[in-house]
Design a protein around this motif. Structure first.
Motif, mmCIF file in Angstrom:
data_model
loop_
_atom_site.group_PDB
_atom_site.id
_atom_site.type_symbol
_atom_site.label_atom_id
_atom_site.label_comp_id
_atom_site.label_asym_id
_atom_site.label_seq_id
_atom_site.Cartn_x
_atom_site.Cartn_y
_atom_site.Cartn_z
ATOM 1 N N ALA A 179 0.842 -1.207 0.000
ATOM 2 C CA ALA A 179 0.000 0.000 0.000
ATOM 3 C C ALA A 179 0.873 1.252 0.000
ATOM 4 C CB ALA A 179 -0.936 -0.012 1.212
ATOM 5 N N ASP A 180 1.982 1.181 0.721
ATOM 6 C CA ASP A 180 2.893 2.332 0.711
ATOM 7 C C ASP A 180 3.463 2.593 -0.672
ATOM 8 O OD1 ASP A 180 2.833 3.607 3.109
ATOM 9 O OD2 ASP A 180 4.292 2.265 4.066
ATOM 10 N N GLY A 181 3.654 1.517 -1.410
ATOM 11 C CA GLY A 181 4.115 1.681 -2.787
ATOM 12 C C GLY A 181 3.122 2.495 -3.608
ATOM 13 N N VAL A 182 1.838 2.268 -3.365
ATOM 14 C CA VAL A 182 0.808 3.043 -4.074
ATOM 15 C C VAL A 182 0.894 4.506 -3.653
ATOM 16 C CG1 VAL A 182 -1.668 3.339 -4.462
ATOM 17 C CG2 VAL A 182 -0.719 1.030 -4.197
ATOM 18 N N ARG A 183 1.034 4.724 -2.341
ATOM 19 C CA ARG A 183 1.063 6.103 -1.845
ATOM 20 C C ARG A 183 2.251 6.873 -2.422
ATOM 21 N NH1 ARG A 183 0.218 3.252 3.246
ATOM 22 N NH2 ARG A 183 -2.042 3.084 3.587
ATOM 23 N N GLU A 184 3.401 6.218 -2.451
ATOM 24 C CA GLU A 184 4.587 6.870 -3.039
ATOM 25 C C GLU A 184 4.371 7.192 -4.502
ATOM 26 O OE1 GLU A 184 8.332 4.729 -2.569
ATOM 27 O OE2 GLU A 184 7.672 4.286 -0.512
ATOM 28 N N HIS A 185 3.795 6.223 -5.203
ATOM 29 C CA HIS A 185 3.531 6.388 -6.631
ATOM 30 C C HIS A 185 2.612 7.585 -6.871
ATOM 31 C CE1 HIS A 185 3.240 4.835 -10.750
ATOM 32 N NE2 HIS A 185 1.933 4.999 -10.686
ATOM 33 N N MET A 186 1.639 7.763 -6.005
ATOM 34 C CA MET A 186 0.692 8.870 -6.170
ATOM 35 C C MET A 186 1.384 10.222 -5.981
ATOM 36 S SD MET A 186 -1.876 7.379 -7.225
ATOM 37 C CE MET A 186 -2.879 8.849 -7.485
ATOM 38 N N ARG A 187 2.439 10.232 -5.188
ATOM 39 C CA ARG A 187 3.167 11.501 -5.028
ATOM 40 C C ARG A 187 3.870 11.894 -6.320
ATOM 41 N NH1 ARG A 187 4.756 8.879 0.084
ATOM 42 N NH2 ARG A 187 2.885 9.211 1.344
ATOM 43 N N ARG A 188 4.294 10.890 -7.070
ATOM 44 C CA ARG A 188 4.912 11.193 -8.366
ATOM 45 C C ARG A 188 3.869 11.759 -9.341
ATOM 46 N NH1 ARG A 188 8.386 6.816 -6.590
ATOM 47 N NH2 ARG A 188 6.980 5.159 -7.259
#
Lengths: 434, 434
Positions: free
Chosen positions: A312-321
């Motif tokens: 899920a953190d991977g998704v959150r990081e991706h959304m910051r990009r």
């Protein structure tokens, strides 16, 4: 979300003398003529990710690196109707629900909503007295402005639509309650709870709790909780979606809400993964009917996404990009509108903190004209009224702006042009009224 | 397809004396006891490709190598409801139809059939007097034996089913004609025209033409032409599917047939591409309703398949590699049954020239027993009767064998076991009748 009304770089148009207004109108006509001569071809119609956003997910093209899921099942083969457990876990965490409540499907949450509605129409829900097609009429409450595809789907099924205002904290609860309390033909409401399309509103915990718990004449009243922009923050202040499943269960209405989300605006818009979350009873009901037309979702694409995100953190990081790419486009919209229209008193617009849209309200009665002027100048806007059922905006003032797809430069150019059209249409209208 | 009745390595069971039969029964009981003791765990239930078959398509996992289709559209983004033109061309060639008639969808042709039925129920077709849900009753003609998922889908929608025999050249035309001619509530028929599930029958040009042209009381009579095994040849004599769209158009019934196919048993069973082909009017109708619940299919997967196949010939070559893997399994089924049951007069089975199934007819009234015996010995078979509407085989004799998924060795072991169960159940039954 704040609305634009505090900046006053121009004098209000309505306060100008007849001559001043004529001068303003002439200037805008000249500006517009010059705009048309540029022969632009720009598109702000749909909430589509840009190429640069899609590039963020290109690693998907060479995934997955294995063909087995965590349980050892071959993802290439048939089966696994509810989707890969590891993907369901990621979405459960992101949506603050339980993995057991989650179904992962194909490439479109709109399809899962459509399927849900089809099953309700043809079979009824677990708590329906009869299939909805056997009711004399079925009505949905539609917060406006809202998402055009929700409305067209309802219209295609002959479902009646009645509107309520979409406020900054979600649908107007008192208005919804009044419609739902005594009329058993009112069967549902569609809500985009986080960074709503197009207003950017975020449904508060209080509103969510009220909707989850309110008395409803229809035992099978449904909240279609379309959390399409749950993770699509434009600022560091990340809105938290209410856990409407828990709120509804706590109120004794566990089957009322059905939650939808997808990775369409996270990975590939056309090749992502969609998600449904619901009570145990609703989920079993959905899967039972789903199984009639599906042996299982594209589990290879599920595994592809699991490997890509990791967690899920991977998704959150991706959304910051994503935010880094689209944030400046939203700022450009605001700047163009402020520069050209600030203080004129002929337009209000949102500065959303997430999602994909800017909601622009122009002078009453001029939205259709603005869209036509923009079109003639090579700037495609969503048709006026699109955010209302049957495309009928009673005040003809609402325009949905979608700035994510064009590159920044094009957004700036297009929005300067749109601002010219707004000012021209307003000046024209005010002149006619003198 | 030929049925097994010419080989006579054993004497017919019915011709044995009481003592001979008792001896035979005792021998089979002993054989069965030994079989149970082996503690097998084998599965012949579903028509699933084996791992070795799926491996043939593993190159898909690192495709596509580009993100643009032939027209320059970004396959990663939204849109393109009817699917990639280049993929539609490949399927048009393979199915002997026109590209303009083809829609490419998601990972399941079953879903496209379900959607078609849903649209007919909720909206009616272009030539329907009213939506099918508004009819007093709707009936489908079901050739038997047939595909269980077709029947369960109809049952779930409350659609009545009436059976006709499935002959070696397709459904019994006279029986179909008699049902369809005068009764407007008979709205459709489901046909697997090539290497039918489970009989292996191939619908002849003549049968296809008759069905396409026959008088029907319902103006909106539909043929669901599920060409799931169109390219799934088991011999070098490759059956050609009839072009039912052209036949129907020539007969003045252009909207009668809707054709379905998929790559589920060509590439990845869970992650392939599905296809629908129909008249211009039917296609426009389908896309209109599809657009309510979809912005477009997974075009990345479409391009992935285009790059993988290259052309229609690429598909044909690929299917030969499948044949090399599964051909020996079908031969093993025939050999095991012939060895154990040949001449006993208690079983007939097909030697299909394509598709995924062997149709085994055992002694009347023993199919349920055979499946139960096999289950107790660790051999999972499709439940008896599955190939009939509501799973009711009036003669309790039909068993569908699916030999593709297990490895060859397991097929041999399982089929020897099944043959034992067939002989035991038959001997038991015949003994009881003495």
């Amino acid at each position: 979300m704040t609305t634009q009304q505090d900046i006053a770089s121009h004098a209000p148009l309505a306060s100008l003398s007849r001559d001043e207004l004529a001068t303003f109108l002439a200037a805008k006509q000249e500006e517009y003529a010059a705009l048309r001569q540029r022969g632009l071809k720009l598109d702000l119609t749909r909430g589509k990710p840009s190429s640069a956003q899609l590039d963020l997910s290109d690693r998907l093209l060479s995934l997955p690196t294995t063909t087995k899921d965590r349980s050892g099942a071959d993802v290439r083969n048939y089966g696994g109707l509810e989707g890969l457990a590891e993907l369901r876990e990621i979405f459960a965490e992101l949506l603050w629900v339980e993995r057991d409540q989650v179904v992962c499907g194909g490439n479109s949450s709109l399809t899962m909503m459509h399927d849900t509605l089809v099953h309700l129409l043809l079979h009824g829900g677990p708590d329906s007295p009869r299939p909805w097609v056997q009711e004399d009429s079925v009505t949905f409450v539609c917060p406006v402005p809202g998402y055009d595809r929700h409305f067209s789907m309802l219209a295609n099924f002959g479902i009646e639509m009645v509107t309520v205002p979409m406020n900054e904290d979600g649908p107007d609860v008192a208005a919804v309650e009044a419609l739902v309390r005594d009329d058993p033909s009112v069967k549902g409401i569609w809500i985009v709870p986080t960074y709503a399309n197009p207003s950017g509103a975020v449904c508060s915990q209080e509103v969510a709790a009220a909707l989850a718990g309110m008395p409803a004449a229809a035992a099978d009243f449904r909240i279609f909780w379309d959390n399409a922009y749950a993770f699509h923050h434009l600022t560091e202040e990340e809105a938290k979606s209410a856990d409407v499943l828990t709120l509804a269960a706590a109120s004794g209405n566990p089957n009322r809400p059905i939650m939808f989300a997808s990775t369409s605006k996270i990975t590939f818009a056309g090749a992502g993964v969609a998600v449904l979350a619901a009570s145990a009873e609703n989920k079993a009901w959905f899967l039972k009917h789903l199984s009639m037309g599906s042996i299982g979702p594209d589990k290879v694409n599920h595994l592809r996404h699991v490997e890509f995100f990791g967690s899920a953190d991977g998704v959150r990081e991706h959304m910051r990009r994503h935010r880094d790419i689209i944030g400046p486009k939203f700022a450009a919209v605001d700047e163009a509108l402020t520069t050209a229209l600030g203080g004129l008193g002929v337009a209000e617009w949102t500065r959303p903190s997430g999602g994909y849209f800017v909601n622009l309200d122009v002078l009453d009665g001029t939205a259709t004209r603005v869209v036509a002027l923009a079109k003639d100048a090579g700037i495609a806007l969503t048709p006026a009224g699109s955010s209302f059922p049957l495309a009928k905006d009673p005040r003809d003032r609402n325009i949905r702006l979608a700035p994510t797809f064009p590159v920044l430069d094009e957004v700036e150019t297009a929005m300067a042009g749109v601002a010219t059209c707004v000012a021209l249409a307003a000046a024209d209208r005010l002149s006619a009224g003198r």
